[in-house]
Every structure is written in C-alpha cells, then in structure tokens.
Design an enzyme around this catalytic site. Structure first.
Site, PDB file in Angstrom:
ATOM      1  N   HIS A 318       0.856  -1.190   0.000  1.00 47.92           N
ATOM      2  CA  HIS A 318       0.000   0.000   0.000  1.00 47.92           C
ATOM      3  C   HIS A 318       0.884   1.230   0.000  1.00 47.92           C
ATOM      4  O   HIS A 318       1.940   1.230   0.617  1.00 47.92           O
ATOM      5  CB  HIS A 318      -0.903   0.012   1.249  1.00 47.92           C
ATOM      6  CG  HIS A 318      -2.066   0.926   1.104  1.00 47.92           C
ATOM      7  ND1 HIS A 318      -1.999   2.258   1.407  1.00 47.92           N
ATOM      8  CD2 HIS A 318      -3.330   0.685   0.671  1.00 47.92           C
ATOM      9  CE1 HIS A 318      -3.170   2.809   1.168  1.00 47.92           C
ATOM     10  NE2 HIS A 318      -3.997   1.889   0.720  1.00 47.92           N
ATOM     11  N   ASP A 376      -7.958  -5.346   0.086  1.00 49.33           N
ATOM     12  CA  ASP A 376      -8.448  -6.108  -1.060  1.00 49.33           C
ATOM     13  C   ASP A 376      -8.105  -7.585  -1.000  1.00 49.33           C
ATOM     14  O   ASP A 376      -8.635  -8.380  -1.761  1.00 49.33           O
ATOM     15  CB  ASP A 376      -7.876  -5.519  -2.357  1.00 49.33           C
ATOM     16  CG  ASP A 376      -8.439  -4.142  -2.595  1.00 49.33           C
ATOM     17  OD1 ASP A 376      -9.642  -3.970  -2.359  1.00 49.33           O
ATOM     18  OD2 ASP A 376      -7.683  -3.247  -2.987  1.00 49.33           O
TER      19      ASP A 376
HETATM   20  N1  CMC Z   1       4.126  -7.559  -4.896  1.00 46.00           N
HETATM   21  C1  CMC Z   1       5.467  -7.564  -5.081  1.00 46.00           C
HETATM   22  N2  CMC Z   1       6.251  -6.485  -4.957  1.00 46.00           N
HETATM   23  C2  CMC Z   1       5.654  -5.325  -4.626  1.00 46.00           C
HETATM   24  C3  CMC Z   1       4.268  -5.234  -4.410  1.00 46.00           C
HETATM   25  C4  CMC Z   1       3.495  -6.407  -4.544  1.00 46.00           C
HETATM   26  N3  CMC Z   1       2.170  -6.388  -4.361  1.00 46.00           N
HETATM   27  N4  CMC Z   1       3.943  -3.957  -4.097  1.00 46.00           N
HETATM   28  C5  CMC Z   1       5.087  -3.260  -4.127  1.00 46.00           C
HETATM   29  N5  CMC Z   1       6.121  -4.082  -4.441  1.00 46.00           N
HETATM   30  C6  CMC Z   1       7.538  -3.701  -4.507  1.00 46.00           C
HETATM   31  C7  CMC Z   1       7.832  -2.895  -5.759  1.00 46.00           C
HETATM   32  O1  CMC Z   1       8.251  -3.722  -6.831  1.00 46.00           O
HETATM   33  C8  CMC Z   1       8.902  -1.969  -5.277  1.00 46.00           C
HETATM   34  O2  CMC Z   1      10.108  -2.679  -5.282  1.00 46.00           O
HETATM   35  P1  CMC Z   1      11.517  -1.882  -5.562  1.00 46.00           P
HETATM   36  O3  CMC Z   1      11.649  -0.888  -4.441  1.00 46.00           O
HETATM   37  O4  CMC Z   1      12.534  -2.969  -5.512  1.00 46.00           O
HETATM   38  O5  CMC Z   1      11.365  -1.231  -6.898  1.00 46.00           O
HETATM   39  C9  CMC Z   1       8.545  -1.682  -3.828  1.00 46.00           C
HETATM   40  O6  CMC Z   1       7.781  -2.833  -3.402  1.00 46.00           O
HETATM   41  C10 CMC Z   1       7.720  -0.424  -3.630  1.00 46.00           C
HETATM   42  O7  CMC Z   1       6.607  -0.469  -4.512  1.00 46.00           O
HETATM   43  P2  CMC Z   1       5.967   0.809  -5.201  1.00 46.00           P
HETATM   44  O8  CMC Z   1       5.131   0.386  -6.362  1.00 46.00           O
HETATM   45  O9  CMC Z   1       7.032   1.824  -5.441  1.00 46.00           O
HETATM   46  O10 CMC Z   1       5.060   1.315  -4.017  1.00 46.00           O
HETATM   47  P3  CMC Z   1       3.808   2.234  -4.159  1.00 46.00           P
HETATM   48  O11 CMC Z   1       3.601   2.811  -2.811  1.00 46.00           O
HETATM   49  O12 CMC Z   1       3.944   3.170  -5.294  1.00 46.00           O
HETATM   50  O13 CMC Z   1       2.660   1.190  -4.555  1.00 46.00           O
HETATM   51  C11 CMC Z   1       0.798  -0.222  -4.579  1.00 46.00           C
HETATM   52  C12 CMC Z   1       1.625   0.781  -3.774  1.00 46.00           C
HETATM   53  C13 CMC Z   1      -0.511  -0.495  -3.818  1.00 46.00           C
HETATM   54  C14 CMC Z   1       0.401   0.369  -5.959  1.00 46.00           C
HETATM   55  C15 CMC Z   1       1.616  -1.513  -4.769  1.00 46.00           C
HETATM   56  O14 CMC Z   1       1.974  -2.049  -3.521  1.00 46.00           O
HETATM   57  C16 CMC Z   1       0.864  -2.575  -5.597  1.00 46.00           C
HETATM   58  O15 CMC Z   1       0.906  -2.509  -6.831  1.00 46.00           O
HETATM   59  N6  CMC Z   1       0.165  -3.544  -4.926  1.00 46.00           N
HETATM   60  C17 CMC Z   1      -0.624  -4.506  -5.611  1.00 46.00           C
HETATM   61  C18 CMC Z   1      -1.953  -3.868  -6.008  1.00 46.00           C
HETATM   62  C19 CMC Z   1      -2.876  -3.682  -4.831  1.00 46.00           C
HETATM   63  O16 CMC Z   1      -3.073  -4.583  -4.015  1.00 46.00           O
HETATM   64  N7  CMC Z   1      -3.492  -2.478  -4.769  1.00 46.00           N
HETATM   65  C20 CMC Z   1      -4.499  -2.180  -3.750  1.00 46.00           C
HETATM   66  C21 CMC Z   1      -4.127  -1.038  -2.889  1.00 46.00           C
HETATM   67  S1  CMC Z   1      -5.239  -0.970  -1.483  1.00 46.00           S
HETATM   68  C22 CMC Z   1      -6.709  -0.416  -2.126  1.00 46.00           C
HETATM   69  C23 CMC Z   1      -6.795   1.064  -2.185  1.00 46.00           C
HETATM   70  O17 CMC Z   1      -6.622   1.727  -1.137  1.00 46.00           O
HETATM   71  O18 CMC Z   1      -7.073   1.565  -3.284  1.00 46.00           O
END
Ligand code: CMC
Length: 441
Positions: A318, A376
């Site tokens: 998240h 989720d």
């Molecule tokens: N599985 C594997 N690796 C992950 C995941 C995951 N679900 N989420 C983040 N990472 C890794 C990502 O590859 C990155 O690695 P590195 O630092 O080596 O590049 C690191 O963790 C940080 O990720 P980020 O994408 O920079 O983090 P963010 O804060 O921009 O993204 C997120 C948050 C929710 C988009 C992401 O965690 C994700 O895509 N999760 C899966 C989708 C999901 O479950 N979304 C629902 C969010 S909750 C509902 C809502 O409130 O809307």
C-alpha cells in the site's frame, strides 16, 4: 532546516519555519501543524519568491489540502474517521451512521440518525428514465463502465441539486448519491445478467436492500441473511473513506473547477476502476484462483520477487500503510464469518489466501519492503462467497466510497482557501523552435 512546532500551536496554523536556499537566495517558509500526524511545509509562496517549483510525481510528499475527515498513520496501521478508529466503527457502528459521521463530523444523536436514515431511504429510487438509459449499454459491459456513465448521467436528471453554491442543494445532491448508488450498482449487475431490475424497498436497511436489489427475482420471495447483510454493511464502512487517495483527489480536482457534483463522482469512479486502486480486489481474487493450490504459492512468491517479472502479489502493499492495513484485519474476520455462515469454511481459495499471507509475512522481500496484506486481499473471497461476480467488486467499492468522495468534495467547496487545482511540471521537451512546412521536413 525545520524549526519544530510545539504542542501549543493550533492545528493548521503556522508553527515554525523551514528555510530553502536556492542560487544564493534563502526563503523562510511557514511550517503548519496538523492535529496529529506530520507537519507540512507551506510552499505556496515558493514560486513567487524563488522562481522554482517542487517536483513530486505521485504526490508522495505533497499535502494537497487541509482536511478534518480522515486520518491515516500508515506506519502504525491506524485509520480514523473523524477521530474514531475504523475497528470501533466496524464493530459497533453501521454504514449509515458512518455516512452521517463523515458528512457532518460527529456521530448522530438518535433523532438525527432517524431523520438521516429516512432522508437516505426516501432517495433510493432513480428517475424512471434511467432504466432506459441502461439499455444503451452492451450487456457484457463492465459494471464500472456502466457506473461511470450512469452516475455521470445523474447530472442530466437532477437539475435541482447542482447549484454547488447553495448548501441545501449540495446536501440534496449528497443524499441522492449515497442513496442511489446501491440502486445503480444493483441495476448494473442485473443488467449484465439479463434479469429485471429490482426496485428498492423502504422497510429494509441499506445493505439488506442492496442484497435484495442484487439477488431477488420476481419469481420468488427473497430474504437476505442478517449475517451477510451485517458483513456487507461492515465492508461498506471499511471502504467509506481513505483521505486523499487517487479517486478522492480526482473528485476534488474535478470539483475544484466548480463542476457538477454528479460528474465529479463519476470522475472518482473512473479513477477507482484501475487495478492499482479499487480494481485490486478483482485482481487479487483472480490471482488466488490462478494460484489455485497452496503447492503453487512458492512459484508465485518467486515471480512477485523477480525484478524482471511484472507480477505483483495483488492485495499486498500500500502506498500509505507500511504496516498491516487495519481494514484488512477486520476484513479477514468478516471473511471467516461469511464463509462460516455459508458453510464454505473449507473454501480452497481461503486456504490459498491464508497460506500466501503466512508465507509472504515471513519472507525477507515482503518484510523488508513492508508489504502487508491490504483490504483487497480478503474482500474478493468474501464478496465472491456472497454471490457477487468479480466484475462487481469494484462497483461495490465505488458504492461505499461515494460518501467519502462527497464528504471530501463538500469540505473542499466550503474551504475558503480552495482554488482550482493546477499542478505545475518539470518540462523536459523541446525549447522554442520554428514551424517547418511539410515539404521541407
Ligand atoms: N508484490 C510484489 N512487490 C511489490 C508489491 C506487490 N504487491 N507492491 C510493491 N512491491 C515492490 C515494488 O516492486 C517496489 O520494489 P523496488 O523498491 O525494488 O522497486 C517496492 O515494493 C515499492 O513499490 P511501489 O510500487 O514503489 O510502491 P507504491 O507505494 O507506489 O505502490 C501499490 C503501492 C498499492 C500500488 C503496490 O503495492 C501494488 O501494486 N500492490 C498490488 C496492487 C494492490 O493490491 N493495490 C491495492 C491497494 S489498497 C486499495 C486502495 O486503497 O485503493
């Protein structure tokens, strides 16, 4: 350099300064203190005084507004609506009471609750012409595509509640959206499966009415299970608001131009649809189905950790929570209650989910990156068990989040500091160049 505010400072007021130096010039910027949470550096004068902007793609370090609705401490896993912890509201409150709280700032008295309940109940029907509007959609359209269209179209139906400068009209628009969203979401579901629309009933509670509009057919009586109605009501509470997330910021940005309130909510629905936001519950369930068996979990964990593979564990991670999402804890409990009620305790998807969670929470990659299950992760299994098709999951999220969007939209409209949203950019394109006629290129 930041001089820290003290606890005597009133929230939202200047309480210290931060200095920024650029090309030999130093400016002092006020630091504002919130009631809880991090201080913010007020950079509104930065451009005027230094000729520079800040650069913050994804707004990870930017507070776009002042708000008193929802507070999140992502490191501690805390979520408060108007100060009340989400766990307490989910355990002891109900969704309509939560709506009142978000819209008005305090929990209602018994009399206020009665009046609010009645006002929402008596706005649940939609204009009959909307039935015909639905028929323009293909039956296989995604419910979110239908929701964007139909909710946007409300702006063409309810002209007496679109003057955003009139507090009464704003209130009527709010009631209409909270009340009609379940009717519209249920209609989207019924339309997609080719069944007749089921009209709302005024003797039923909010979630119970929604279950009936989704699952009743004219051929027989329908009685919603109280356990499922309570679980759905709790799911609505958990999704009701989440401060300045992407869809809420979209609603605020759309509304900042003075746009029609129904159209602003439609913009929020469009943003919510994406798989990184509200679409993740659908994606999480699809992933669990794809994994199918606990034996295949290590393979998926390996892919999620592989930098060269785009797979992410859906329902994990998240932007704000770097701890267990407090909503996910309630959701996990609700999931068990629903599966127990439906005699699905041994559901293979639940077994995959629990094992996946256990492995991921003990895996260095997920631990180091602070990737915990989010709301989720368990909501998809729960909604599927209740009988909702996966395509409806995000529509349910939109239904529940509508009250948060409206509360935030209202707060913005009433904020004297409100301005049309207009971010700036770091331009990296061509400097000025002269037009070359086609024959000379
Ligand atoms: N599985 C594997 N690796 C992950 C995941 C995951 N679900 N989420 C983040 N990472 C890794 C990502 O590859 C990155 O690695 P590195 O630092 O080596 O590049 C690191 O963790 C940080 O990720 P980020 O994408 O920079 O983090 P963010 O804060 O921009 O993204 C997120 C948050 C929710 C988009 C992401 O965690 C994700 O895509 N999760 C899966 C989708 C999901 O479950 N979304 C629902 C969010 S909750 C509902 C809502 O409130 O809307």
């Amino acid at each position: 350099m930041i001089s820290a505010p003290t606890s005597q400072h009133k929230p939202g007021t200047p309480a210290g300064t931060a200095s920024v130096s650029h090309e030999g010039k130093t400016v002092e910027l006020p630091v504002l203190k919130g009631s809880v949470g991090p201080h913010v550096i007020d950079i509104r004068k930065l451009y005027a005084e230094t000729d520079t902007f800040t650069y913050d793609p994804g707004f990870t370090s930017t507070a776009s507004c002042e708000s008193s609705i929802t507070f999140i401490d992502g490191d501690k896993g805390v979520l408060l609506y108007r100060g009340y912890p989400i766990e307490q509201l989910a355990e002891h409150g109900d969704f309509l009471e939560t709506c009142y709280l978000l819209l008005y700032g305090d929990l209602p008295t018994a009399q206020q609750m009665k009046e609010f309940d009645r006002a929402i109940t008596y706005h649940t029907m939609v204009h009959e012409q909307i039935n015909y509007f639905f028929r323009g959609f293909r039956r296989d359209a995604h419910p979110m595509a239908v929701m964007v269209g139909v909710v946007g179209a409300l702006s063409a139906f309810y002209h007496d509640s679109t003057d955003i400068d009139d507090p009464h009209q704003r209130m009527v628009a709010s009631y209409r959206m909270v009340a009609k969203m379940p009717t519209i979401a249920a209609m989207a579901h019924k339309y997609s499966i080719g069944q007749p629309f089921v009209y709302p009933r005024n003797d039923l509670g909010y979630a119970e009415n929604f279950l009936r509009m989704c699952f009743a057919v004219p051929a027989e009586e329908y009685k919603a299970s109280p356990t499922l109605a309570r679980a759905l009501d709790r799911i609505f509470i958990l999704h009701a608001d989440h401060e300045q997330n992407a869809s809420t910021s979209t609603v605020r940005l759309a509304g900042s131009s003075g746009a029609n309130p129904f159209a602003c909510i439609a913009a929020g629905i469009a943003c919510l649809w994406g798989p990184a936001h509200g679409g993740a519950n659908e994606a999480a369930l699809q992933m669990l189905q794809e994994i199918g068996d606990v034996k295949r979990i290590p393979e998926y964990i390996a892919l999620a950790k592989d930098k060269n593979d785009p797979l992410r564990l859906m329902g994990f991670g998240h932007r704000i929570y770097k701890n267990y999402d407090p909503r996910a804890k309630v959701m996990q409990k609700t999931c068990h209650e629903v599966l127990d009620e439906l005699g699905l305790k041994n559901d293979p998807l639940l077994a995959v989910a629990m094992e996946l969670e256990r492995i991921a929470l003990n895996d260095d990659y997920f631990v180091e990156k602070k990737l915990y299950p989010n709301i989720d992760f368990y909501s998809g299994i729960t909604l599927k068990a209740m009988g909702f098709p996966t395509a409806m999951f995000t529509a349910l999220f939109a239904l529940a989040r509508t009250v948060g969007w409206i509360a935030q939209w209202t707060e913005m409209i009433e904020d004297p500091a409100q301005k049309i949203g207009r971010p700036r950019q770091l331009y990296t394109g061509h400097p000025r160049r002269d037009y070359v006629p086609l024959q000379k290129r």
